[in-house]
Design a protein around this motif. Sequence first.
Motif, PDB file in Angstrom:
ATOM      1  N   ASN A   1      -8.605  27.250   4.077  1.00  0.00           N
ATOM      2  CA  ASN A   1      -7.689  26.566   3.166  1.00  0.00           C
ATOM      3  C   ASN A   1      -6.636  27.536   2.641  1.00  0.00           C
ATOM      4  OD1 ASN A   1      -9.288  24.324   3.520  1.00  0.00           O
ATOM      5  ND2 ASN A   1     -10.419  24.602   1.604  1.00  0.00           N
ATOM      6  N   ALA A   2      -5.431  27.015   2.407  1.00  0.00           N
ATOM      7  CA  ALA A   2      -4.341  27.886   1.969  1.00  0.00           C
ATOM      8  C   ALA A   2      -3.344  27.088   1.148  1.00  0.00           C
ATOM      9  CB  ALA A   2      -3.640  28.518   3.171  1.00  0.00           C
ATOM     10  N   SER A   3      -2.497  27.819   0.453  1.00  0.00           N
ATOM     11  CA  SER A   3      -1.418  27.189  -0.308  1.00  0.00           C
ATOM     12  C   SER A   3      -0.217  28.125  -0.325  1.00  0.00           C
ATOM     13  CB  SER A   3      -1.857  26.867  -1.738  1.00  0.00           C
ATOM     14  OG  SER A   3      -2.114  28.059  -2.465  1.00  0.00           O
ATOM     15  N   THR A   4       0.957  27.534  -0.378  1.00  0.00           N
ATOM     16  CA  THR A   4       2.194  28.294  -0.497  1.00  0.00           C
ATOM     17  C   THR A   4       3.049  27.673  -1.581  1.00  0.00           C
ATOM     18  OG1 THR A   4       3.373  26.973   1.174  1.00  0.00           O
ATOM     19  CG2 THR A   4       2.160  28.916   1.947  1.00  0.00           C
ATOM     20  N   GLY A   5       3.921  28.483  -2.161  1.00  0.00           N
ATOM     21  CA  GLY A   5       4.838  27.994  -3.187  1.00  0.00           C
ATOM     22  C   GLY A   5       6.191  28.671  -3.061  1.00  0.00           C
ATOM     23  N   ARG A   6       7.209  27.969  -3.498  1.00  0.00           N
ATOM     24  CA  ARG A   6       8.551  28.551  -3.464  1.00  0.00           C
ATOM     25  C   ARG A   6       9.374  27.984  -4.612  1.00  0.00           C
ATOM     26  NH1 ARG A   6       9.683  27.159   1.177  1.00  0.00           N
ATOM     27  NH2 ARG A   6      11.304  25.555   1.008  1.00  0.00           N
TER      28      ARG A   6
ATOM     29  N   ALA B   1      17.494  23.583  -9.207  1.00  0.00           N
ATOM     30  CA  ALA B   1      16.285  24.378  -9.399  1.00  0.00           C
ATOM     31  C   ALA B   1      15.126  23.522  -8.910  1.00  0.00           C
ATOM     32  CB  ALA B   1      16.100  24.760 -10.859  1.00  0.00           C
ATOM     33  N   SER B   2      14.311  24.087  -8.011  1.00  0.00           N
ATOM     34  CA  SER B   2      13.269  23.295  -7.371  1.00  0.00           C
ATOM     35  C   SER B   2      12.030  24.145  -7.118  1.00  0.00           C
ATOM     36  CB  SER B   2      13.790  22.716  -6.046  1.00  0.00           C
ATOM     37  OG  SER B   2      12.781  21.971  -5.400  1.00  0.00           O
ATOM     38  N   TYR B   3      10.885  23.488  -7.154  1.00  0.00           N
ATOM     39  CA  TYR B   3       9.625  24.131  -6.776  1.00  0.00           C
ATOM     40  C   TYR B   3       9.054  23.385  -5.577  1.00  0.00           C
ATOM     41  CZ  TYR B   3       4.701  25.389  -6.676  1.00  0.00           C
ATOM     42  OH  TYR B   3       3.458  25.816  -6.259  1.00  0.00           O
ATOM     43  N   VAL B   4       8.693  24.137  -4.538  1.00  0.00           N
ATOM     44  CA  VAL B   4       8.089  23.556  -3.336  1.00  0.00           C
ATOM     45  C   VAL B   4       6.661  24.056  -3.229  1.00  0.00           C
ATOM     46  CG1 VAL B   4       8.201  23.346  -0.834  1.00  0.00           C
ATOM     47  CG2 VAL B   4      10.319  23.470  -2.165  1.00  0.00           C
ATOM     48  N   GLY B   5       5.713  23.171  -3.453  1.00  0.00           N
ATOM     49  CA  GLY B   5       4.301  23.537  -3.356  1.00  0.00           C
ATOM     50  C   GLY B   5       3.659  22.860  -2.160  1.00  0.00           C
ATOM     51  N   ARG B   6       2.980  23.653  -1.304  1.00  0.00           N
ATOM     52  CA  ARG B   6       2.294  23.120  -0.131  1.00  0.00           C
ATOM     53  C   ARG B   6       0.823  23.550  -0.180  1.00  0.00           C
ATOM     54  NH1 ARG B   6       5.134  21.337   4.123  1.00  0.00           N
ATOM     55  NH2 ARG B   6       3.212  20.149   4.345  1.00  0.00           N
TER      56      ARG B   6
ATOM     57  N   PRO C   1      20.528  17.519   5.568  1.00  0.00           N
ATOM     58  CA  PRO C   1      19.549  18.609   5.471  1.00  0.00           C
ATOM     59  C   PRO C   1      19.742  19.528   4.265  1.00  0.00           C
ATOM     60  CG  PRO C   1      20.292  18.368   7.730  1.00  0.00           C
ATOM     61  CD  PRO C   1      21.157  17.459   6.899  1.00  0.00           C
ATOM     62  N   ILE C   2      20.976  19.650   3.745  1.00  0.00           N
ATOM     63  CA  ILE C   2      21.185  20.530   2.593  1.00  0.00           C
ATOM     64  C   ILE C   2      20.552  19.966   1.329  1.00  0.00           C
ATOM     65  CG2 ILE C   2      23.313  21.454   3.563  1.00  0.00           C
ATOM     66  CD1 ILE C   2      24.858  19.741   1.558  1.00  0.00           C
ATOM     67  N   ASP C   3      20.201  18.661   1.338  1.00  0.00           N
ATOM     68  CA  ASP C   3      19.551  18.047   0.181  1.00  0.00           C
ATOM     69  C   ASP C   3      18.035  18.076   0.290  1.00  0.00           C
ATOM     70  OD1 ASP C   3      21.967  17.385  -1.124  1.00  0.00           O
ATOM     71  OD2 ASP C   3      22.204  15.634   0.172  1.00  0.00           O
ATOM     72  N   ILE C   4      17.534  18.655   1.371  1.00  0.00           N
ATOM     73  CA  ILE C   4      16.090  18.765   1.592  1.00  0.00           C
ATOM     74  C   ILE C   4      15.653  20.190   1.274  1.00  0.00           C
ATOM     75  CG2 ILE C   4      14.288  18.797   3.342  1.00  0.00           C
ATOM     76  CD1 ILE C   4      14.976  16.007   2.656  1.00  0.00           C
ATOM     77  N   TYR C   5      14.674  20.331   0.379  1.00  0.00           N
ATOM     78  CA  TYR C   5      14.136  21.646   0.055  1.00  0.00           C
ATOM     79  C   TYR C   5      12.928  21.988   0.928  1.00  0.00           C
ATOM     80  CZ  TYR C   5      17.117  20.560  -3.901  1.00  0.00           C
ATOM     81  OH  TYR C   5      18.191  20.191  -4.670  1.00  0.00           O
ATOM     82  N   GLN C   6      12.270  20.965   1.483  1.00  0.00           N
ATOM     83  CA  GLN C   6      11.188  21.160   2.441  1.00  0.00           C
ATOM     84  C   GLN C   6      10.876  19.813   3.089  1.00  0.00           C
ATOM     85  OE1 GLN C   6       9.359  23.974   3.591  1.00  0.00           O
ATOM     86  NE2 GLN C   6       8.787  22.415   5.076  1.00  0.00           N
ATOM     87  N   TYR C   7      10.853  19.779   4.430  1.00  0.00           N
ATOM     88  CA  TYR C   7      10.469  18.559   5.133  1.00  0.00           C
ATOM     89  C   TYR C   7       8.950  18.434   5.171  1.00  0.00           C
ATOM     90  CZ  TYR C   7      15.199  17.782   7.006  1.00  0.00           C
ATOM     91  OH  TYR C   7      16.536  17.525   7.144  1.00  0.00           O
ATOM     92  N   ASN C   8       8.498  17.190   5.312  1.00  0.00           N
ATOM     93  CA  ASN C   8       7.095  16.953   5.596  1.00  0.00           C
ATOM     94  C   ASN C   8       6.801  17.384   7.032  1.00  0.00           C
ATOM     95  OD1 ASN C   8       4.497  16.197   5.046  1.00  0.00           O
ATOM     96  ND2 ASN C   8       4.945  14.033   4.702  1.00  0.00           N
TER      97      ASN C   8
END
Length: 397
Positions: A380-385, A359-364, A146-153
């Motif tokens: 509709n919506a979007s999030t980013g991290r 360094a990672s970008y998580v876009g949903r 899990p520490i290698d996952i920045y966001q699960y599906n």
Amino acid sequence: MRIFLLLLFIFFLTLGVHAQQHKQADTTVNHHVPIIKIDKAELLNNIDVIANTQAGLNNNFTDGSYSNSRFAVNQFRLEIKGNVFENKVFFRFRDRYTRDPEVQSVDNISRSTDIAFIGYNISDKTSIAIGKMTANWGGFEFDMNPIDIYQYNDIVDNADNFLTGVQFNWKISSEHTLSAQVLNSRTKTFEELYKNVPDLREAKFPAAYVGTWNGSFLEGKFQTIWSFSIFQEASKQGSPVNMYYTALGNQFRSKKWLLQYDFKWSSEDLDRSGMVSAFVPDHILPHAAQHVSYLEHWLRIVYSVNEQWKISTIGMVNTASWKDVPEEMSTSNKLRTSWGLIPSVEFYPIKNYNLKFFASYVGRFYRYNDYAKQNFEASNASTGRIMIGIASPLLIL
């Protein structure tokens, strides 16, 4: 108050003097009694203590606008595992310190505890384990630390991934392993999870049956983690109310490249994942939805520039469908589609040691059909991290 503090100070001072006296006395004796006896210390050779850690700075965005920034420990899971008694008995324990330690009503163990089982090696090829364990859903996304996952599906992110039960493993050969699990289908009661669903009768033994195949081909270059699961939750007029889940994980590895692809499909007579139920308002549906399904694709590509630098990207998509949508009101029962994009750069400063800066970008991105917008007020919506941090399964012992 001052007298109390003075007495407290004198008390600790006296303890310190006695401690020093004992310490000095010990140095005059030519022997020491170890905390752990030598014959017991040998057991530690088969025990691992691991602090799985991911921490850093999270910068959050909503619909393209900057929301906030904060330092956070995204993951901290302390793990103890090993073998005892001539490698016949094995155990594993892992607790998540980033989750509330709420004891669950079904399996009587804290929700923060991922894993707590004991196992027995029947032979070199077969083993059995009993306790709380990872449900072998299949797929490489869920198989990763899990520490290698920045966001699960979505499916993994909304599933009960750690359940209590029994597991049997059979190593067919060095390339192929089969496992079978019989688990509690959930950690909460029927009412806590689904609320009061009319005309349904809760199963007396709500169980999940999971079968998994791990395969290896081409000298390990191509690997598979495939699984199929059946959840028995309830019955309706004598007919079973089940959930069926399939995950097909495939991986190809070369010297520079790592390609992973997961296909996941979940058909749920009762909304076990809860995603459709979550965006339908309570005044329309005061309990869990029925007859839902989810379809997912997850793709990860990793390029190793050298031993210290890796560049990766993850693309994922999930569709949520509700079969009870009236056909005359909607051209499709596919209510929501979500996408995800996760590009990352990882730097390993110490060769041959699993510690990395990332360094990672998580876009949903979430898109609803017209029926969901008109009837459920969905939009509709979007999030980013943007994440910058450090991660490592720190081997303490």
